[in-house]
Design an enzyme around this catalytic site. Structure first.
Site, PDB file in Angstrom:
ATOM      1  N   CYS A 110       4.504   7.984   1.298  1.00 30.95           N
ATOM      2  CA  CYS A 110       5.221   7.481   2.467  1.00 30.95           C
ATOM      3  C   CYS A 110       6.018   8.620   3.092  1.00 30.95           C
ATOM      4  O   CYS A 110       6.816   9.281   2.416  1.00 30.95           O
ATOM      5  CB  CYS A 110       6.160   6.350   2.045  1.00 30.95           C
TER       6      CYS A 110
ATOM      7  N   CYS B  90      10.014   7.841   2.620  1.00 25.58           N
ATOM      8  CA  CYS B  90      10.735   7.798   1.345  1.00 25.58           C
ATOM      9  C   CYS B  90       9.978   8.461   0.195  1.00 25.58           C
ATOM     10  O   CYS B  90      10.496   8.503  -0.931  1.00 25.58           O
ATOM     11  CB  CYS B  90      11.087   6.363   0.974  1.00 25.58           C
TER      12      CYS B  90
ATOM     13  N   CYS C 269       4.495   0.583   2.947  1.00 27.00           N
ATOM     14  CA  CYS C 269       5.296   1.068   1.832  1.00 27.00           C
ATOM     15  C   CYS C 269       6.134  -0.072   1.288  1.00 27.00           C
ATOM     16  O   CYS C 269       6.935  -0.678   2.018  1.00 27.00           O
ATOM     17  CB  CYS C 269       6.193   2.219   2.273  1.00 27.00           C
TER      18      CYS C 269
ATOM     19  N   CYS D 117      10.274   1.120   1.335  1.00 27.72           N
ATOM     20  CA  CYS D 117      11.156   1.213   2.504  1.00 27.72           C
ATOM     21  C   CYS D 117      10.686   0.406   3.710  1.00 27.72           C
ATOM     22  O   CYS D 117      11.384   0.346   4.720  1.00 27.72           O
ATOM     23  CB  CYS D 117      11.334   2.675   2.912  1.00 27.72           C
TER      24      CYS D 117
ATOM     25  N   ASP E 205     -11.797  30.574   2.047  1.00 21.41           N
ATOM     26  CA  ASP E 205     -11.752  30.007   0.706  1.00 21.41           C
ATOM     27  C   ASP E 205     -12.812  28.909   0.603  1.00 21.41           C
ATOM     28  O   ASP E 205     -12.755  27.909   1.322  1.00 21.41           O
ATOM     29  CB  ASP E 205     -10.360  29.436   0.449  1.00 21.41           C
TER      30      ASP E 205
END
Length: 449
Positions: A209, A212, A231, A234, A359
């Site tokens: 989240c 939070c 979430c 929160c 990479d």
């Protein structure tokens, strides 16, 4: 336009005509020369256009192409950068190459923009809208983690607080910061999934989240970290959708049938991820006053998109080139290949140049183990880093007698032509795709427009 800008534009247009007509190229050099001569030339060239910036990790090129086709159904003068040359010089070249139309309609520029170049582009011109596709881990040597990529995009948006944001609401990161811009949200409907409570796979980025830092839950996951998130700690959740996918009717390697806001549509390209691109284009077209019938006509135009599931006739075989550049996109391509019921030959050309990302470790996060090896005969590996991709296939369980490597690109193409299957898929990183296309143009297998 100032005298300096006129001279810069003239220099750029002459360079473009020579490169395009004689050498069949010129997507960035004309713009580079013009921009060096006068850094204000792009602002001068774009001042009569409403500018739509399309940015994000995956889907920029196809989304830009679809938006362009849709807007062309209503507007006479629509400019774009069709080759995916999406930095300042390439975008300048797109304006230099464009032949303006006499029209009383608004002029529109639909521009694919590299994530790291959103801020410089917004310093050079004033956008009317941003279309945000998604953010996934990609080319970490250039972009860093997904949060640094987002910061680069936000830095550009903050230079244009008046511009409308057309946002993939299923990507939580786009809903993580409050911006003053007017916002339009698109995503997949979670109707009939409101009571579902699921989590993303353990190795998926961007599932914390943003408010939070607790692990987010989902009512619906389309793929990776995209979906209807919430979430429990929160209360952070996906915003209400303005435009949505309401049904997926059929997914094939070369066709997707789906409903947008209850209306049936089809595009001649496969993959769940490409339905998002179609939805973004539908939302943008709708915001610019294009009708549902006009959007459907644009989707049905069946025009090939440069290097994105581009189908080429290779002797008597059907070759499909698919760009891959990061684990999420690769996994969506693998999922799309799983929908093909026929046997086919699979090629993979891996490069590690700056434009690809130097990479190559990202291939180890791809779900190669999910490939239907019983349907694939053979697997041809190539590109400058063929050893890396050859090893990845071996570790994934590809039978040794099905693996063939060709370090030379001419030999790679010859190997594809010699295979018994009539259907060939080639996955390629960006510079490998460009090199492959140049070889096929030189041989006459791809006809230059």
């Amino acid at each position: 336009m100032s005298i300096k800008s006129k001279l810069a534009a003239g220099l750029g247009r002459i360079t473009y005509q020579v490169l395009h007509n004689v050498f069949h190229r010129g997507s960035s050099l004309p713009g580079k020369l013009a921009y060096q001569f006068d850094p204000k030339v792009l602002r001068e060239l774009s001042q009569d256009y409403e500018v739509i910036i399309v940015t994000g990790t995956n889907g920029k090129t196809l989304t830009t192409s679809l938006i362009t086709k849709i807007l062309q159904q209503k507007y006479t003068d629509v400019l774009t950068n069709p080759t995916g040359s999406n930095m300042t010089q390439g975008i300048t070249s797109a304006f230099l190459a464009h032949s303006a139309h006499q029209t009383t309609d608004k002029k529109i520029a639909v521009l694919e923009v590299d994530e790291a170049n959103v801020a410089p582009i917004c310093e050079a011109m004033t956008p009317s809208a941003f279309v945000l596709t998604n953010i996934f881990r990609d080319q970490m040597d250039r972009y860093g983690e997904i949060y640094t990529t987002f910061e680069k995009i936000v830095a550009g948006i903050k230079k244009a607080p008046q511009a409308k944001l057309i946002i993939n609401a299923d990507a939580a990161i786009f809903n993580s910061i409050d911006l003053p811009n007017p916002k339009i949200y698109y995503g997949f409907s979670d109707q009939n999934h409101e009571k579902d409570d699921i989590r993303a796979k353990f190795n998926v980025d961007g599932v914390l989240c943003p408010k939070c830092q607790h692990i987010m839950h989902y009512h619906l996951i389309t793929y990776a970290n995209l979906g209807s998130y919430f979430c429990l700690n929160c209360g952070f959740q996906r915003p209400q959708l303005d435009y949505q996918v309401t049904a997926i009717n059929q997914l094939l390697p070369d066709q997707s049938d789906f409903d947008l806001d209850g209306e049936e549509f089809s595009i001649n390209i496969g993959g769940m991820y490409n339905i998002y691109n179609a939805l973004a284009a539908y939302a943008t077209g709708s915001e610019f006053g294009v009708t549902v019938d006009q959007i459907e006509q644009a989707f049905n135009s069946n025009e090939q998109v440069f290097g994105r599931q581009e189908v080429i006739q290779l002797d008597n075989k059907q070759l499909t080139i698919i760009l891959v550049k990061n684990p999420v996109g690769l996994n969506q391509v693998i999922a799309t290949l799983q929908t093909d019921t026929d046997d086919y030959c699979l090629g993979f050309a891996l490069n590690a140049n700056y434009a690809d990302g130097i990479d190559t470790s990202w291939i180890w996060d791809g779900d190669f183990e999910e490939l239907p090896f019983d349907k694939i005969q053979p697997i041809v590996t190539g590109g400058e880093r063929w050893q890396d991709i050859d090893l990845r296939f071996k570790i994934a369980g590809a039978p040794a007698d099905k693996l063939q490597h060709e370090a030379n690109l001419d030999s790679f193409i010859a190997a594809l032509k010699s295979q018994p299957n009539d259907k060939i898929y080639v996955l390629a990183t960006y510079t490998a795709m460009l090199q492959l296309r140049q070889k096929l143009i030189a041989s006459g297998d791809i006809k230059q427009k």
